[in-house]
Design an enzyme around this catalytic site. Structure first.
Site, PDB file in Angstrom:
ATOM      1  N   SER A  84       9.345 -16.094 148.113  1.00 58.71           N
ATOM      2  CA  SER A  84       7.891 -16.257 147.967  1.00 58.71           C
ATOM      3  C   SER A  84       7.524 -17.695 147.593  1.00 58.71           C
ATOM      4  CB  SER A  84       7.387 -15.306 146.884  1.00 58.71           C
ATOM      5  OG  SER A  84       6.020 -15.529 146.654  1.00 58.71           O
ATOM      6  N   LYS A 104       3.649 -15.981 150.028  1.00 61.22           N
ATOM      7  CA  LYS A 104       3.211 -16.634 148.795  1.00 61.22           C
ATOM      8  C   LYS A 104       2.497 -15.630 147.892  1.00 61.22           C
ATOM      9  CE  LYS A 104       1.909 -20.000 146.037  1.00 61.22           C
ATOM     10  NZ  LYS A 104       2.920 -20.394 145.060  1.00 61.22           N
ATOM     11  N   ASN A 108       8.528 -27.792 140.507  1.00 67.17           N
ATOM     12  CA  ASN A 108       7.189 -27.628 141.054  1.00 67.17           C
ATOM     13  C   ASN A 108       6.284 -26.991 140.026  1.00 67.17           C
ATOM     14  OD1 ASN A 108       6.089 -24.761 141.848  1.00 67.17           O
ATOM     15  ND2 ASN A 108       8.305 -24.656 142.149  1.00 67.17           N
ATOM     16  N   GLY A 149       1.061 -23.912 140.393  1.00 67.18           N
ATOM     17  CA  GLY A 149      -0.002 -23.251 139.637  1.00 67.18           C
ATOM     18  C   GLY A 149      -0.552 -22.036 140.348  1.00 67.18           C
ATOM     19  N   ASN A 185       5.735 -10.565 140.831  1.00 68.92           N
ATOM     20  CA  ASN A 185       6.122 -11.815 140.174  1.00 68.92           C
ATOM     21  C   ASN A 185       5.580 -11.727 138.761  1.00 68.92           C
ATOM     22  OD1 ASN A 185       6.490 -14.365 139.192  1.00 68.92           O
ATOM     23  ND2 ASN A 185       5.158 -15.390 140.677  1.00 68.92           N
ATOM     24  N   CYS A 230       4.173 -14.699 134.915  1.00 68.04           N
ATOM     25  CA  CYS A 230       2.777 -15.087 134.780  1.00 68.04           C
ATOM     26  C   CYS A 230       2.345 -14.787 133.359  1.00 68.04           C
ATOM     27  CB  CYS A 230       1.897 -14.269 135.720  1.00 68.04           C
ATOM     28  SG  CYS A 230       2.311 -14.438 137.435  1.00 68.04           S
ATOM     29  N   THR A 268      12.174 -19.489 139.531  1.00 73.09           N
ATOM     30  CA  THR A 268      12.522 -20.854 139.126  1.00 73.09           C
ATOM     31  C   THR A 268      12.774 -20.924 137.619  1.00 73.09           C
ATOM     32  OG1 THR A 268      10.183 -21.346 138.919  1.00 73.09           O
ATOM     33  CG2 THR A 268      11.239 -21.947 140.994  1.00 73.09           C
ATOM     34  N   GLY A 308      16.295 -24.919 144.018  1.00 78.64           N
ATOM     35  CA  GLY A 308      17.215 -25.663 144.867  1.00 78.64           C
ATOM     36  C   GLY A 308      18.665 -25.510 144.433  1.00 78.64           C
TER      37      GLY A 308
HETATM   38  C1  LIG Z   1       7.008 -24.506 145.734  1.00 78.63           C
HETATM   39  C2  LIG Z   1       7.446 -23.161 145.238  1.00 78.63           C
HETATM   40  C3  LIG Z   1       6.504 -22.112 145.121  1.00 78.63           C
HETATM   41  C4  LIG Z   1       6.896 -20.855 144.655  1.00 78.63           C
HETATM   42  N1  LIG Z   1       5.955 -19.848 144.552  1.00 78.63           N
HETATM   43  C5  LIG Z   1       6.338 -18.617 144.123  1.00 78.63           C
HETATM   44  C6  LIG Z   1       5.404 -17.528 144.044  1.00 78.63           C
HETATM   45  O1  LIG Z   1       4.215 -17.662 144.392  1.00 78.63           O
HETATM   46  N2  LIG Z   1       5.849 -16.331 143.577  1.00 78.63           N
HETATM   47  C7  LIG Z   1       7.151 -16.123 143.209  1.00 78.63           C
HETATM   48  O2  LIG Z   1       7.513 -15.026 142.795  1.00 78.63           O
HETATM   49  N3  LIG Z   1       8.066 -17.128 143.291  1.00 78.63           N
HETATM   50  C8  LIG Z   1       7.686 -18.365 143.737  1.00 78.63           C
HETATM   51  N4  LIG Z   1       8.635 -19.371 143.829  1.00 78.63           N
HETATM   52  C9  LIG Z   1      10.042 -19.096 143.450  1.00 78.63           C
HETATM   53  C10 LIG Z   1      10.907 -18.793 144.685  1.00 78.63           C
HETATM   54  O3  LIG Z   1      10.462 -17.628 145.345  1.00 78.63           O
HETATM   55  C11 LIG Z   1      12.396 -18.625 144.282  1.00 78.63           C
HETATM   56  O4  LIG Z   1      12.492 -17.540 143.369  1.00 78.63           O
HETATM   57  C12 LIG Z   1      12.983 -19.852 143.616  1.00 78.63           C
HETATM   58  O5  LIG Z   1      12.459 -21.033 144.181  1.00 78.63           O
HETATM   59  C13 LIG Z   1      14.521 -19.914 143.702  1.00 78.63           C
HETATM   60  O6  LIG Z   1      14.979 -20.010 145.033  1.00 78.63           O
HETATM   61  P1  LIG Z   1      15.346 -21.405 145.773  1.00 78.63           P
HETATM   62  O7  LIG Z   1      16.183 -22.204 144.822  1.00 78.63           O
HETATM   63  O8  LIG Z   1      16.036 -21.017 147.017  1.00 78.63           O
HETATM   64  O9  LIG Z   1      14.033 -22.078 146.026  1.00 78.63           O
HETATM   65  C14 LIG Z   1       8.257 -20.636 144.296  1.00 78.63           C
HETATM   66  C15 LIG Z   1       9.196 -21.676 144.445  1.00 78.63           C
HETATM   67  C16 LIG Z   1       8.816 -22.921 144.911  1.00 78.63           C
HETATM   68  C17 LIG Z   1       9.858 -23.996 145.046  1.00 78.63           C
END
Ligand SMILES: Cc1cc2nc3c(=O)[nH]c(=O)nc-3n(C[C@H](O)[C@H](O)[C@H](O)COP(=O)(O)O)c2cc1C
Ligand SMILES: Cc1cc2nc3c(=O)[nH]c(=O)nc-3n(C[C@H](O)[C@H](O)[C@H](O)COP(=O)(O)OP(=O)(O)OC[C@H]3O[C@@H](n4cnc5c(N)ncnc54)[C@H](O)[C@@H]3O)c2cc1C
Ligand code: FES
Lengths: 302, 251
Positions: free
Chosen positions: A20, A44, A68, A71, A124, A127, A190, A214
């Site tokens: 997401s 998203k 990131n 918000g 999610n 929050c 994250t 990442g």
């Molecule tokens: C720019 C960005 C926006 C994200 N937005 C959401 C979100 O809206 N809802 C959510 O549950 N996780 C969100 N995440 C978390 C990701 O879904 C994921 O759990 C996290 O980035 C770890 O995976 P990755 O290292 O492959 O990015 C976001 C991550 C990034 C980098």
């Protein structure tokens, strides 16, 4: 070769999904890959009303990762159903909607509106709860328990996925989520982190703290997936720094039934397809017939 | 149409100790990038640095595209290490470029430092007479002069803050002067963040026909991460999709 996996009642043709917030609502990515080739798409996070998100800068690169603080910017439930969902319905893939709220009622409203409209609902919970002075749902046992319990009552047709935060003890929270009726767990979100500009002595992001994602977070995520796998029986969606098929296999061996690709989409828009190909290659070279046969296949008792 | 692929390095021309011109083998003829559009470039297989870096198209011809790059941190340092025959990862063309002037409008191009990159292509796209203001803190920030002097049909005015070259002052001082003289101007601006901030404060420039290219940190460049949000009068806009060129009156 069987790549098909099941998350709740969702049958996926392969275990590769999107994380997401890293894939928009689909159309942008459709220019680069065939969305039909995905196991599932997770969009998203959606809130009841649209959100503007945080002021810039929202992004800061760190060694092998990024912070990131978007918000939770999103178009809101109404616009999602009206403008975004019809596009995704044209594809033959399960659609999972990530939901976010500031109160249990908001989560419930979202769940009610989306139940049966989409294949899956992913909560999610990273929050802040507005009523309890901003404590995260994901790190407070009572809030976490209550919100899942209430949402579960309202989700009758879609698969309910609870997304875990790396801030809370994984074992306890996985067990609570399962007991309250989650059909599946996803992790990790994250990791809260801070970077400082040593010249101005100010945080690099306008909001200060951001979420780290990442390759830098991958080992943390693999450990947490493994802990969750040992604690519950519902399927797990693993994510955190997956860049390649090898990374995905690591998560699967730790106990993930499916994997989600996040930050990697920013570097290669076709990252999901690269991961999928890598999984196939591994299965081929190791003589694995069914991907499900290696879920939790780590040779270690712990 | 946006494409993601590996492009071969045709040449790398060192322009100063901090600036270079990277020429890549890209079938530009079919992609036809507009001035102000940009590419995301990445080199190497390491995860550090992780993200791609955005660069405006400086110039293109049938089979190549050129980028004017200023060395800043690790990503641009790494790009400076590439050599002829190597391959780099590119995605583009991205974003919305500068709209061309309408009949009867007097184009005025205003570039600060490395901000000259998209304006060089714009100046070449505009086939009528134009005024170009180019400035920097001192003369060593005036890059690619030999290229800029060659653009046809251009009245070029140079500015430096320390007076080491051209007129002493900023391009924005220069712009105000130009605007008192010309009728129905259309202004195109690209420069450092500080210059854009100053510009936003100049209320008298808030006529409709001022276009500004802005910068924001980017992760994906294709509209999915929402990292490049920029506040506008109509709420947050993505620099990589709705930008990087905005009307000044929108900001
Ligand atoms: C720019 C960005 C926006 C994200 N937005 C959401 C979100 O809206 N809802 C959510 O549950 N996780 C969100 N995440 C978390 C990701 O879904 C994921 O759990 C996290 O980035 C770890 O995976 P990755 O290292 O492959 O990015 C976001 C991550 C990034 C980098
Ligand atoms: C639309 C657009 C067009 C651009 N065109 C050009 C060009 O033609 N020539 C040129 O030399 N530079 C251009 N830039 C700026 C260039 O992208 C940055 O200087 C470069 O990313 C710096 O990377 P680095 O690793 O060397 O620096 P670092 O400071 O180490 O970078 C760290 C992080 O910050 C980001 N970053 C740093 N500075 C900027 C900046 N000014 N804007 C956006 N992100 C930044 C990087 O991408 C990276 O993610 C452009 C930027 C944008 C947004
Ligand atoms: S850089 Fe990701 S949305 Fe613009």
């Amino acid at each position: 070769m069987n790549l098909s996996v099941k998350i709740g009642t969702i049958v996926m043709k392969n275990p590769v999904m999107t994380a997401s917030g890293t894939f928009g609502y689909g159309p942008e990515m459709a220019e680069f890959i065939d969305l039909n080739a995905l196991g599932a798409i997770v969009v998203k996070g959606i809130s009841v009303r649209p959100k503007q998100g945080n002021p810039p800068p929202r992004i800061w690169e760190t060694p092998c990762g990024m912070l990131n603080s978007i918000g939770l910017q999103n178009v809101g439930l109404k616009a999602f159903l009206r403008d975004k969902l019809p596009f995704l319905r044209k594809y033959n893939i399960p659609v999972i909607v990530n939901i976010l709220g500031g109160s249990t009622e908001e989560y419930c409203n979202l769940a009610e509106a989306l139940d049966g409209q989409v294949h899956g609902i992913e909560m999610n919970l990273s929050c802040p709860n507005v009523k309890s002075g901003g404590i995260m749902f994901s790190s407070d046992r009572a809030l976490f328990t209550e919100v899942i319990r209430e949402v579960r009552k309202r989700v009758k047709r879609s698969t309910l996925i609870v997304k875990l935060s790396p801030q809370a003890p994984v074992r306890d929270f996985s067990i609570i989520a399962e007991a309250e009726g989650a059909d599946a767990l996803s992790l990790i979100n994250t990791i809260p982190a801070l970077a400082i500009d040593i010249e101005t002595r100010r945080p690099r992001l306008a909001k200060g703290i951001g979420g780290l994602s990442g390759p830098a977070i991958k080992p943390v995520a693999v450990r947490m997936v493994w802990e969750a796998y040992r604690s519950v029986t519902v399927p797990i969606i693993g994510m955190g720094g997956i860049m390649t098929g090898e990374d995905a296999i690591e998560f699967i061996l730790a106990g993930a039934t499916a994997v989600a690709v996040g930050t990697a989409n920013f570097i290669w828009p076709d990252a999901t397809m690269r991961v999928l190909k890598g999984i196939r290659d591994y299965m081929q070279s190791h003589g694995i017939e069914d991907i499900n046969s290696i879920v939790g296949g780590i040779l270690w008792e712990g | 149409m946006t494409k993601c692929f590996k492009a071969e390095v045709i040449s790398k021309e060192i322009l100063s100790d901090r600036h270079f011109l990277l020429r890549l083998f890209i079938p530009a003829d079919s992609l036809r990038p507009r001035a102000g559009q940009f590419y995301l470039i990445r080199t190497g297989t390491s995860y550090d640095p992780l993200l791609r870096r955005p660069f405006s198209v400086f110039n293109w011809d049938n089979n190549y595209m050129e980028f004017l790059i200023m060395k800043k941190g690790r990503g641009t340092e790494q790009l400076l290490q590439v050599s002829k025959g190597m391959f780099v990862d590119v995605i583009g063309p991205l974003g919305r470029g500068f709209p061309l002037p309408e009949r009867g409008q007097q184009p005025v191009l205003v570039g600060g430092g490395i901000g000259i990159a998209p304006l060089y292509l714009l100046a070449r796209e505009i086939d009528t007479q134009k005024i170009m203001l180019y400035g920097g803190k001192s003369r060593d920030e005036l890059i690619a002069m030999e290229y800029i002097k060659m653009i046809g049909d251009t009245e070029l005015r140079i500015f430096t803050e320390d007076g080491s070259e051209g007129i002493k002052g900023t391009v924005l001082d220069g712009l105000r002067e130009v605007l008192t003289d010309v009728e129905s101007p259309v202004v195109y601006i690209c420069g450092p963040g500080q210059m854009i901030e100053t510009l936003k404060g100049l209320e008298d420039l808030r006529t409709d026909e001022v276009y500004v290219s802005v910068e924001e940190r980017m992760a994906c460049g294709i509209g999915v991460c929402l990292g490049c949000a920029y506040p506008t009068r109509e709420g947050m806009k993505r620099v990589c999709i709705e930008g990087p060129v905005f009307k000044l009156s929108e900001l």
